[in-house]
Design a protein around this motif. Structure first.
Motif, PDB file in Angstrom:
ATOM      1  N   ARG A  26       0.836  -1.214   0.000  1.00 21.13           N
ATOM      2  CA  ARG A  26       0.000   0.000   0.000  1.00 21.13           C
ATOM      3  C   ARG A  26       0.868   1.260   0.000  1.00 21.13           C
ATOM      4  O   ARG A  26       0.584   2.216  -0.724  1.00 21.13           O
ATOM      5  N   ASP A  27       1.928   1.242   0.803  1.00 16.17           N
ATOM      6  CA  ASP A  27       2.799   2.418   0.886  1.00 16.17           C
ATOM      7  C   ASP A  27       3.548   2.663  -0.420  1.00 16.17           C
ATOM      8  O   ASP A  27       3.690   3.813  -0.855  1.00 16.17           O
ATOM      9  N   VAL A  28       4.036   1.617  -1.049  1.00 17.64           N
ATOM     10  CA  VAL A  28       4.727   1.775  -2.334  1.00 17.64           C
ATOM     11  C   VAL A  28       3.752   2.319  -3.373  1.00 17.64           C
ATOM     12  O   VAL A  28       4.079   3.249  -4.119  1.00 17.64           O
ATOM     13  N   ASP A  29       2.537   1.766  -3.413  1.00 20.49           N
ATOM     14  CA  ASP A  29       1.532   2.243  -4.370  1.00 20.49           C
ATOM     15  C   ASP A  29       1.198   3.716  -4.143  1.00 20.49           C
ATOM     16  O   ASP A  29       0.924   4.451  -5.090  1.00 20.49           O
ATOM     17  N   GLU A 100      16.830  10.115  10.163  1.00 18.97           N
ATOM     18  CA  GLU A 100      17.728  11.114   9.583  1.00 18.97           C
ATOM     19  C   GLU A 100      16.940  12.160   8.817  1.00 18.97           C
ATOM     20  O   GLU A 100      16.147  11.830   7.925  1.00 18.97           O
ATOM     21  N   ASP A 101      17.180  13.399   9.180  1.00 21.28           N
ATOM     22  CA  ASP A 101      16.578  14.489   8.430  1.00 21.28           C
ATOM     23  C   ASP A 101      17.091  14.452   7.001  1.00 21.28           C
ATOM     24  O   ASP A 101      18.269  14.195   6.756  1.00 21.28           O
ATOM     25  N   PHE A 102      16.207  14.674   6.072  1.00 21.65           N
ATOM     26  CA  PHE A 102      16.535  14.819   4.652  1.00 21.65           C
ATOM     27  C   PHE A 102      17.008  13.534   3.984  1.00 21.65           C
ATOM     28  O   PHE A 102      17.463  13.577   2.845  1.00 21.65           O
ATOM     29  N   TYR A 103      16.939  12.400   4.661  1.00 21.32           N
ATOM     30  CA  TYR A 103      17.324  11.145   4.009  1.00 21.32           C
ATOM     31  C   TYR A 103      16.212  10.719   3.073  1.00 21.32           C
ATOM     32  O   TYR A 103      15.042  10.699   3.436  1.00 21.32           O
ATOM     33  N   THR A 104      16.585  10.378   1.866  1.00 20.89           N
ATOM     34  CA  THR A 104      15.637   9.851   0.894  1.00 20.89           C
ATOM     35  C   THR A 104      16.217   8.584   0.291  1.00 20.89           C
ATOM     36  O   THR A 104      17.294   8.610  -0.305  1.00 20.89           O
ATOM     37  N   CYS A 105      15.511   7.509   0.467  1.00 21.70           N
ATOM     38  CA  CYS A 105      15.912   6.232  -0.118  1.00 21.70           C
ATOM     39  C   CYS A 105      15.417   6.207  -1.559  1.00 21.70           C
ATOM     40  O   CYS A 105      14.317   6.689  -1.856  1.00 21.70           O
ATOM     41  N   SER A 106      16.208   5.658  -2.443  1.00 26.77           N
ATOM     42  CA  SER A 106      15.780   5.597  -3.846  1.00 26.77           C
ATOM     43  C   SER A 106      14.588   4.650  -3.983  1.00 26.77           C
ATOM     44  O   SER A 106      14.418   3.714  -3.189  1.00 26.77           O
ATOM     45  N   VAL A 107      13.790   4.894  -4.993  1.00 21.37           N
ATOM     46  CA  VAL A 107      12.653   4.026  -5.279  1.00 21.37           C
ATOM     47  C   VAL A 107      13.159   2.612  -5.579  1.00 21.37           C
ATOM     48  O   VAL A 107      12.572   1.625  -5.132  1.00 21.37           O
ATOM     49  N   ALA A 108      14.257   2.519  -6.291  1.00 19.95           N
ATOM     50  CA  ALA A 108      14.824   1.207  -6.619  1.00 19.95           C
ATOM     51  C   ALA A 108      15.234   0.456  -5.351  1.00 19.95           C
ATOM     52  O   ALA A 108      14.986  -0.756  -5.235  1.00 19.95           O
ATOM     53  N   ASP A 109      15.851   1.161  -4.401  1.00 17.94           N
ATOM     54  CA  ASP A 109      16.254   0.508  -3.147  1.00 17.94           C
ATOM     55  C   ASP A 109      15.033   0.082  -2.329  1.00 17.94           C
ATOM     56  O   ASP A 109      15.031  -0.982  -1.707  1.00 17.94           O
ATOM     57  N   THR A 110      13.997   0.906  -2.334  1.00 18.91           N
ATOM     58  CA  THR A 110      12.767   0.542  -1.627  1.00 18.91           C
ATOM     59  C   THR A 110      12.138  -0.683  -2.266  1.00 18.91           C
ATOM     60  O   THR A 110      11.720  -1.618  -1.572  1.00 18.91           O
TER      61      THR A 110
END
Length: 136
Positions: A26-29, A100-110
């Motif tokens: 659900r979260d990915v969608d 972590e503030d401002f951390y963004t995981c890539s969509v590919a890694d997720t």
């Protein structure tokens, strides 16, 4: 508190892992990747705890759950040793996503984390099914 067996507790924890996997989807969608990372980690975490429940083991710290699961199930290759990397990566991504503030995981890694969590939970479920049947 109800009288529950180790198998009951293990099944309950495995069900929680499955619920976490549904949340990841659900979260990915919804493109809520930080939440998806958190839920993927917790799917893995609850699956590990489901296995440890059959041994009568539980720990307050996540690091202790990971260490004991690795020692008892990955090092002797009861479950595939390569899951060690998945578990470490899931823990790191979850911590970074959550704290972590401002951390963004890539969509590919997720997406890779989600795929790994699904595979891990499926392998754990297969392993547990065999243990449940052996104990009945």
């Amino acid at each position: 508190m109800p009288d529950i067996t180790r198998i009951d507790l293990s099944r309950y924890r495995l069900q929680k892992a499955k619920e976490m996997l549904a949340s990841v989807k659900r979260d990915v969608d919804a493109k809520d990747y930080a939440s998806a990372n958190n839920r993927a980690y917790y799917a893995i975490f609850h699956a590990m705890r489901a296995v440890l429940a059959l041994d009568g083991e539980d720990y307050k710290k996540h690091s202790a759950v990971i260490a004991r699961f690795t020692l008892n199930y990955l090092k002797p290759e009861i479950l595939p040793r390569e899951y060690s990397k998945l578990i470490s990566n899931a823990s790191l991504i979850r911590n970074r996503s959550d704290y972590e503030d401002f951390y963004t995981c890539s969509v590919a890694d997720t997406n890779a984390l989600f795929s790994g969590a699904k595979a891990f939970c499926a392998d754990v479920e297969n392993y547990l099914t065999g243990r449940y049947e052996a104990n009945t």
